[in-house]
Design a protein around this motif. Structure first.
Motif, PDB file in Angstrom:
ATOM      1  N   ALA A 261       0.810  -1.217   0.000  1.00 31.85           N
ATOM      2  CA  ALA A 261       0.000   0.000   0.000  1.00 31.85           C
ATOM      3  C   ALA A 261       0.845   1.270   0.000  1.00 31.85           C
ATOM      4  N   LEU A 262       1.839   1.378   0.839  1.00 30.97           N
ATOM      5  CA  LEU A 262       2.623   2.608   0.927  1.00 30.97           C
ATOM      6  C   LEU A 262       3.421   2.864  -0.347  1.00 30.97           C
ATOM      7  N   PRO A 263       4.173   1.893  -0.869  1.00 31.30           N
ATOM      8  CA  PRO A 263       4.904   2.183  -2.114  1.00 31.30           C
ATOM      9  C   PRO A 263       3.974   2.558  -3.271  1.00 31.30           C
ATOM     10  N   LEU A 264       2.821   1.917  -3.357  1.00 35.59           N
ATOM     11  CA  LEU A 264       1.877   2.254  -4.424  1.00 35.59           C
ATOM     12  C   LEU A 264       1.348   3.671  -4.251  1.00 35.59           C
TER      13      LEU A 264
ATOM     14  N   HIS B  29       3.685  -5.921 -16.295  1.00 40.68           N
ATOM     15  CA  HIS B  29       3.924  -7.220 -15.666  1.00 40.68           C
ATOM     16  C   HIS B  29       5.422  -7.487 -15.579  1.00 40.68           C
ATOM     17  N   ALA B  30       5.918  -7.628 -14.352  1.00 36.97           N
ATOM     18  CA  ALA B  30       7.334  -7.949 -14.111  1.00 36.97           C
ATOM     19  C   ALA B  30       7.469  -9.463 -13.995  1.00 36.97           C
ATOM     20  N   GLU B  31       8.089 -10.071 -14.984  1.00 31.91           N
ATOM     21  CA  GLU B  31       8.154 -11.533 -15.053  1.00 31.91           C
ATOM     22  C   GLU B  31       8.886 -12.161 -13.877  1.00 31.91           C
ATOM     23  N   GLU B  32      10.014 -11.570 -13.465  1.00 38.83           N
ATOM     24  CA  GLU B  32      10.778 -12.170 -12.370  1.00 38.83           C
ATOM     25  C   GLU B  32       9.989 -12.199 -11.068  1.00 38.83           C
ATOM     26  N   LEU B  33       9.155 -11.203 -10.885  1.00 39.28           N
ATOM     27  CA  LEU B  33       8.370 -11.113  -9.652  1.00 39.28           C
ATOM     28  C   LEU B  33       7.028 -11.816  -9.770  1.00 39.28           C
ATOM     29  N   GLY B  34       6.601 -12.054 -10.992  1.00 44.90           N
ATOM     30  CA  GLY B  34       5.286 -12.644 -11.199  1.00 44.90           C
ATOM     31  C   GLY B  34       4.175 -11.721 -10.732  1.00 44.90           C
ATOM     32  N   ARG B  35       4.406 -10.410 -10.833  1.00 45.71           N
ATOM     33  CA  ARG B  35       3.439  -9.426 -10.347  1.00 45.71           C
ATOM     34  C   ARG B  35       3.124  -8.418 -11.433  1.00 45.71           C
ATOM     35  N   THR B  36       1.914  -7.894 -11.351  1.00 44.55           N
ATOM     36  CA  THR B  36       1.449  -6.920 -12.335  1.00 44.55           C
ATOM     37  C   THR B  36       0.996  -5.656 -11.629  1.00 44.55           C
TER      38      THR B  36
ATOM     39  N   MET C 294      -2.597  -2.847  -7.691  1.00 45.94           N
ATOM     40  CA  MET C 294      -2.022  -4.183  -7.853  1.00 45.94           C
ATOM     41  C   MET C 294      -3.040  -5.155  -8.437  1.00 45.94           C
ATOM     42  N   GLN C 295      -4.309  -4.791  -8.409  1.00 45.81           N
ATOM     43  CA  GLN C 295      -5.383  -5.615  -8.976  1.00 45.81           C
ATOM     44  C   GLN C 295      -6.335  -4.694  -9.718  1.00 45.81           C
ATOM     45  N   ALA C 296      -6.904  -5.220 -10.797  1.00 46.81           N
ATOM     46  CA  ALA C 296      -7.854  -4.429 -11.569  1.00 46.81           C
ATOM     47  C   ALA C 296      -9.181  -5.169 -11.656  1.00 46.81           C
TER      48      ALA C 296
END
Length: 161
Positions: free
Chosen positions: A6-9, A41-48, A62-64
């Protein structure tokens, strides 16, 4: 979203919108993109990460609720090169685009306006380092501080030419 996201976002969102808020060109792009999203999408992190455009600015999520109109996926190195603007009009190695190219290009133009330049960073440092302490000690603002400075100039042996 994990609580530690939450804070970094929020900081990222605030930083992007801070640099966009005074730009008429950014306002036009935000109006054109209203409600559309770009996924990163960052592949190494598996996060979007999702950037959603609204007339008031960008929302960083982090979610849509629905799929993004355009998605950039790739390595962290490739995505960081893209963010830094060092891709010279092409996608850097390791980055792929899917979805609507026009939407991605509009987000690219918008994010280029959100990137703080040297002048913007310098201006903020000057404002934070000089203006704020001066105005704290001189309630009349910079003009009051300048008058005080001119008055004290003689005590240092400095004479204006």
């Amino acid at each position: 979203m994990a609580t530690n996201d939450a804070l970094p976002l929020a900081l990222l969102e605030r930083g992007l919108n801070h640099t966009l808020r005074d730009s008429p060109a950014a306002a036009r792009l935000l109006a054109q993109l209203n409600g559309q999203a770009l996924a990163l999408h960052a592949e190494e992190l598996g996060r979007t990460l999702y950037l959603v455009a609204h007339p008031a600015g960008l929302q960083v999520l982090m979610q849509a609720d629905r799929p993004a109109q355009a998605t950039l996926s790739g390595t962290l190195f490739g995505l960081s090169r893209l963010a830094a603007g060092s891709a010279s009009g092409r996608l850097p190695p390791g980055v792929r685009l899917s979805g609507e190219i026009e939407v991605a290009e509009q987000f690219q133009r918008l994010l280029a306006r959100a990137r703080p330049g040297f002048e913007g960073l310098q201006r903020r440092q000057v404002e934070q380092g000089i203006v704020q302490p001066v105005t704290q000690h001189h309630p009349g603002g910079l003009q009051d501080a300048q008058r005080g400075s001119e008055h004290r100039q003689g005590s240092f042996g400095v004479q204006s030419g």
